[in-house]
Scaffold this active site. Structure first.
Site, PDB file in Angstrom:
ATOM      1  N   HIS A 227      -7.315  -5.349  -1.230  1.00 22.24           N
ATOM      2  CA  HIS A 227      -6.142  -4.533  -0.952  1.00 22.24           C
ATOM      3  C   HIS A 227      -5.187  -5.194   0.052  1.00 22.24           C
ATOM      4  CE1 HIS A 227      -3.941  -0.711  -0.761  1.00 22.24           C
ATOM      5  NE2 HIS A 227      -3.930  -0.842   0.546  1.00 22.24           N
TER       6      HIS A 227
ATOM      7  N   SER B 214       0.833  -1.201   0.000  1.00 23.84           N
ATOM      8  CA  SER B 214       0.000   0.000   0.000  1.00 23.84           C
ATOM      9  C   SER B 214       0.873   1.259   0.000  1.00 23.84           C
ATOM     10  CB  SER B 214      -0.957  -0.043   1.198  1.00 23.84           C
ATOM     11  OG  SER B 214      -1.914   0.981   1.147  1.00 23.84           O
TER      12      SER B 214
ATOM     13  N   ASP C 242       4.052  24.060  -0.369  1.00 24.82           N
ATOM     14  CA  ASP C 242       5.481  23.907  -0.637  1.00 24.82           C
ATOM     15  C   ASP C 242       5.974  22.480  -0.392  1.00 24.82           C
ATOM     16  OD1 ASP C 242       5.176  24.025   2.109  1.00 24.82           O
ATOM     17  OD2 ASP C 242       6.934  25.297   2.464  1.00 24.82           O
TER      18      ASP C 242
END
Length: 429
Positions: free
Chosen positions: A404, A142, A351
């Site tokens: 998953h 993952s 940023d």
């Protein structure tokens, strides 16, 4: 500090490393990063290749294995394994509402901004050098797969192989695009769940209506809301989760003094589902894993407006949500409340550094083998394939056999398949 113990025929050796908090200021503040070496006892002195494991999340410690099983059983046949507690987790310098309490909101935000994949990878690279390892392989589950591609971007010469399970990210897409896809997958999982358990829809509506009409408290004193209840839908993307979820719903109510109310057992289970409470990185840095020079601005919360079916109202169909983070969590969750201002600052931050080097990945020579799950609720398959198309020497095993959490469900088989896949890439002319 280094200690070790033996369990059966496996040796576990603990390591703690001091690394820079901020790699742009290597001689300033340091933090500790913990890692557990695991090796076949009979081969502890052999010159085995290393495999470093990157856990999913972000914000969770590496596994604490108590026996040789799953993917570790396969790995120990040929590797010396390093289970890395990513910075801020496990036995590494811990991030929690307690450890950050002495900092202002802006200081918390600046500190937390240093706990993303770029610095997790720099920690791993520092540890590789300290251990005297020339190259090692990575296994990323993952979010750990996101870290693997960051590693391939920054330090490809340090890697011999990269194995990824359910974790090939988009290199360029904004978080909004990710959540547009994710909400659709979550809706599909909801449909499948309620088809399998038709009576669960009425029960979920009953629970939600009860929460709207009553001040219900979790065992920690926190008010339990419909939005919190919906979040247990995160389990819909894991194999073998539907039946236990149904059983939990089935036993939600109890009669007390002639009146129906939600049972303590159910409410305690709901609190246990809120891993964001004990692993705040999972909440506060979740959307930043998709951010490169852009702000998330609470992406999942904004995108949810395009899927109004997830906003429950009495008399309407109930839908669970999935692996999404919302600003209201920092108002409602008791252990996240002290981090609310920092979370808002991080959501507005623009940023963020690059997490991937697209040009470097376009020239990749390291064999990369990936398990891509066709029905993955957490990571969009089409975005994964889009990424792998741009990375030479990569191969995908596309399968709908697993959800998953395939590595946890059948790790020995999955890792064996990926090792064979990477070997086939390495042997290409």
């Amino acid at each position: 500090m280094q200690t070790s113990f033996i369990d059966g025929d496996v040796l576990y050796r603990q390591h703690t490393f001091e690394v820079p908090l901020d790699y742009s200021q290597p001689n300033a503040q340091t933090i500790s990063v913990f890692a557990r070496e695991v090796v076949d006892l009979g081969r502890q002195d052999d010159a085995l290749p290393w495999l470093v494991y990157f856990q999913g999340g972000p914000g969770f410690a590496s596994p604490r294995p108590d026996c040789r099983s799953g993917w570790l059983k396969r790995a120990l046949k040929q590797y010396r394994v390093l289970l890395l507690d990513q910075r801020g987790t496990g036995n590494s310098t811990v991030i929690s509402h307690q450890t950050l309490a002495h900092l202002s909101a802006s200081e918390q935000a600046d500190y937390l901004s240093l706990f993303r994949a770029d610095n997790i990878v720099r920690d791993a690279e520092t540890i590789r050098v300290k251990l005297g390892v020339k190259q090692w392989a990575t296994l990323g589950q993952s979010f750990g797969g996101f870290c693997s591609l960051t590693y391939l971007s920054f330090f490809p010469q340090s890697l011999s192989r990269a194995y990824i399970t359910g974790g090939v990210p988009s290199l360029i897409r904004h978080a909004d695009e990710v959540y547009q896809a994710t909400y659709q997958r979550v809706q599909d999982k909801n449909v499948a769940f309620f088809v399998q358990f038709p009576s669960a829809q009425a029960q979920c509506q009953k629970i939600a209506d009860h929460l709207l009409d009553n001040d219900v408290r979790l065992p920690n004193g926190q008010r339990f809301t419909v939005e919190q209840f919906q979040m247990i839908g995160i389990n819909l993307g894991r194999s073998s989760a539907n039946v236990p979820m149904y059983y939990l719903l089935e036993e939600a109510f109890v009669e007390a003094n002639g009146k129906e109310t939600l049972s303590y057992g159910f409410l305690n289970a709901m609190l246990a589902e809120q891993s964001y409470q004990t692993n705040p990185i999972y909440a506060i840095l979740h959307e930043s894993i998709y951010c490169q020079h852009t702000a998330s601005n609470w992406s999942a919360h904004r995108v949810r407006d395009s899927f109004p079916q997830f906003n429950y109202h009495k008399g309407e169909t109930f839908y669970f949500t999935g692996e999404m983070v919302y600003p209201w969590m920092f108002e409602q969750f008791k252990c996240l409340q002290p981090l609310q201002d920092a979370a808002n600052l991080l959501a507005e931050r623009t940023d963020w550094n690059d997490l991937y080097d697209v040009k470097a990945l376009a020239n990749n020579t390291v064999p990369v083998a990936c398990a891509v799950y066709a029905e993955d609720m957490y990571v969009e398959m089409q975005y994964s394939l889009e990424t792998l198309k741009e990375i030479p020497n990569s191969k995908a095993w596309i399968t709908n056999e697993y959800e998953h959490n395939g590595l946890r469900a059948d790790g020995e088989r999955i890792l064996d398949r990926l090792i064979q896949l990477a070997d086939s890439v390495a042997n290409l002319p």
